[in-house]
Design a protein around this motif. Structure first.
Motif, PDB file in Angstrom:
ATOM      1  N   TYR A 135       0.633  -4.791   2.567  1.00 50.72           N
ATOM      2  CA  TYR A 135       0.365  -4.150   1.279  1.00 50.72           C
ATOM      3  C   TYR A 135      -1.140  -4.014   1.063  1.00 50.72           C
ATOM      4  O   TYR A 135      -1.918  -4.934   1.345  1.00 50.72           O
ATOM      5  CB  TYR A 135       0.945  -4.923   0.099  1.00 50.72           C
ATOM      6  CG  TYR A 135       0.622  -4.226  -1.211  1.00 50.72           C
ATOM      7  CD1 TYR A 135       1.274  -3.052  -1.557  1.00 50.72           C
ATOM      8  CD2 TYR A 135      -0.400  -4.696  -2.037  1.00 50.72           C
ATOM      9  CE1 TYR A 135       0.938  -2.359  -2.709  1.00 50.72           C
ATOM     10  CE2 TYR A 135      -0.740  -4.012  -3.188  1.00 50.72           C
ATOM     11  CZ  TYR A 135      -0.058  -2.844  -3.525  1.00 50.72           C
ATOM     12  OH  TYR A 135      -0.407  -2.161  -4.661  1.00 50.72           O
ATOM     13  N   PRO A 144       5.518  -0.816   4.923  1.00 52.67           N
ATOM     14  CA  PRO A 144       4.777  -0.984   3.678  1.00 52.67           C
ATOM     15  C   PRO A 144       5.617  -1.727   2.643  1.00 52.67           C
ATOM     16  O   PRO A 144       6.816  -1.480   2.498  1.00 52.67           O
ATOM     17  CB  PRO A 144       4.497   0.448   3.222  1.00 52.67           C
ATOM     18  CG  PRO A 144       4.668   1.288   4.454  1.00 52.67           C
ATOM     19  CD  PRO A 144       5.738   0.603   5.258  1.00 52.67           C
ATOM     20  N   LEU A 200       6.069  -8.632  -1.140  1.00 52.33           N
ATOM     21  CA  LEU A 200       5.705  -9.042   0.214  1.00 52.33           C
ATOM     22  C   LEU A 200       5.835 -10.558   0.364  1.00 52.33           C
ATOM     23  O   LEU A 200       6.435 -11.040   1.329  1.00 52.33           O
ATOM     24  CB  LEU A 200       4.288  -8.578   0.526  1.00 52.33           C
ATOM     25  CG  LEU A 200       3.745  -8.873   1.931  1.00 52.33           C
ATOM     26  CD1 LEU A 200       2.766  -7.781   2.370  1.00 52.33           C
ATOM     27  CD2 LEU A 200       3.026 -10.224   1.992  1.00 52.33           C
ATOM     28  N   ASP A 236       4.496  -4.105  -3.306  1.00 47.65           N
ATOM     29  CA  ASP A 236       3.385  -4.778  -3.971  1.00 47.65           C
ATOM     30  C   ASP A 236       3.206  -6.155  -3.329  1.00 47.65           C
ATOM     31  O   ASP A 236       3.981  -6.553  -2.439  1.00 47.65           O
ATOM     32  CB  ASP A 236       3.624  -4.907  -5.480  1.00 47.65           C
ATOM     33  CG  ASP A 236       4.974  -5.507  -5.825  1.00 47.65           C
ATOM     34  OD1 ASP A 236       5.488  -6.357  -5.051  1.00 47.65           O
ATOM     35  OD2 ASP A 236       5.530  -5.156  -6.872  1.00 47.65           O
ATOM     36  N   ASN A 237       2.204  -6.897  -3.785  1.00 49.13           N
ATOM     37  CA  ASN A 237       1.939  -8.218  -3.224  1.00 49.13           C
ATOM     38  C   ASN A 237       3.103  -9.170  -3.442  1.00 49.13           C
ATOM     39  O   ASN A 237       3.457  -9.958  -2.557  1.00 49.13           O
ATOM     40  CB  ASN A 237       0.672  -8.811  -3.850  1.00 49.13           C
ATOM     41  CG  ASN A 237      -0.596  -8.133  -3.373  1.00 49.13           C
ATOM     42  OD1 ASN A 237      -0.653  -7.599  -2.275  1.00 49.13           O
ATOM     43  ND2 ASN A 237      -1.619  -8.159  -4.213  1.00 49.13           N
ATOM     44  N   MET A 255      -1.894   2.257   3.483  1.00 51.32           N
ATOM     45  CA  MET A 255      -0.440   2.125   3.666  1.00 51.32           C
ATOM     46  C   MET A 255       0.080   3.163   4.662  1.00 51.32           C
ATOM     47  O   MET A 255       0.960   2.871   5.485  1.00 51.32           O
ATOM     48  CB  MET A 255       0.255   2.271   2.319  1.00 51.32           C
ATOM     49  CG  MET A 255      -0.133   1.193   1.312  1.00 51.32           C
ATOM     50  SD  MET A 255       0.439  -0.437   1.802  1.00 51.32           S
ATOM     51  CE  MET A 255       2.067  -0.417   1.048  1.00 51.32           C
TER      52      MET A 255
END
Length: 298
Positions: free
Chosen positions: A35, A52, A59, A55-56, A42
């Protein structure tokens, strides 16, 4: 811990260092989700075969091992807002950024009650090293977690490029030693050159005094040639990281008089020097070559 090659790897921060490392992990056969807020990063990850993430947070929730490659302020924010709240037992968090060793120790200690492990693993070698998989990496933290992740870490480094330094924070300590080996001595060389030029010597007479020849591979000549070419402000002494080094020195009660003095001398200068990872900082050469000596008593 499951075999590292069967683990889901996550990578937060796909800049000029992070993207190269992520791509080399994919080339080595690791399953990787990444990310970065920039669409072009990406897209580059997707074209390299990576997945991808939205968002954080998603992930971190999906991955067994999470690597980060961020500037220090951004990393500390992501750690506080995402990594620590979502960390779960068995996860390993590996930060390849450069930050103060005390902050790395705090992160490892904060992860421990959650059953997760934090490794500080700063790298050196620049964007070219990241792209070619020829970085050097210094690692601090839990030895068992380090050995578990070692095949993955080797995939982004040159042969024998990964070094275990000891408990949490020691990777950052090794990075300080590695960086100052040349940067601090370059700062002293710049001071010598500035003195000669400002006292009235021509560049060639400075060379004669230093006993170096124009065009040779002596470090003094490299610096002097850049200054003559008008590139003095580009001479990077990684000033942006000096506060990190000094934070550890102060925490440990270790005097660093030369670095302390240079930092105080430069810290309020205009930020005109862009370092290898895009951070803006004062130019030591500009300060040495233009600043007037303070009057007596100032």
């Amino acid at each position: 811990m499951p075999d590292i090659r069967s683990s889901q790897i996550g990578f937060i921060g796909l800049g000029q260092m992070g993207l190269g490392m992520a791509v080399n992990l994919l080339k080595a056969g690791f399953r990787l989700r990444g990310y970065d807020p920039r669409p072009e990063a990406m897209a580059a990850l997707r074209s390299a075969g990576g997945e991808p993430a939205a968002d954080n947070a998603s992930l971190v929730q999906a991955c067994d091992v999470v690597l980060t490659s961020l500037t220090c302020p951004v990393y500390l924010q992501v750690a506080r807002e995402v990594l620590l709240p979502l960390a779960r037992a068995g996860q390993v968090f590996i930060d390849t950024s450069t930050l103060p060793a005390p902050r790395a120790r705090e992160m490892a200690a904060a992860l421990e009650p959650r059953g997760a492990v934090g490794l500080d693993a700063p790298v050196t070698g620049g964007a070219a090293g990241a792209q070619t998989g020829r970085l050097r990496m210094f690692v601090g933290g839990d030895r068992r977690a380090f050995e578990h992740c070692l095949p993955m870490l080797r995939a982004v480094c040159k042969p024998d490029g990964v070094t275990y330094g000891g408990p949490a924070g020691m990777g950052q300590v090794m990075k300080v030693v590695q960086q100052l080996k040349n940067r601090l001595t370059d700062a002293v060389r710049l001071e010598v050159i500035a003195f000669g030029l400002r006292a009235g010597l021509s560049p060639d007479l400075v060379r004669r005094a230093l006993d170096v020849k124009r065009g040779c591979d002596d470090r003094y000549e490299t610096l002097l040639s850049a200054i003559e070419a008008g590139r003095g402000d580009t001479l990077d002494c990684v000033f942006a990281e000096w506060p990190y080094y000094l934070e550890e020195a102060r925490a440990q009660g270790i005097p660093m008089p030369a670095l302390e003095a240079l930092y105080r001398f430069c810290k309020d200068g205009p930020k005109v020097c862009r370092d290898a990872v895009g951070r803006m900082a004062p130019s030591l050469w500009r300060e040495l070559s233009t600043r007037a000596r303070p009057a007596e008593g100032e």
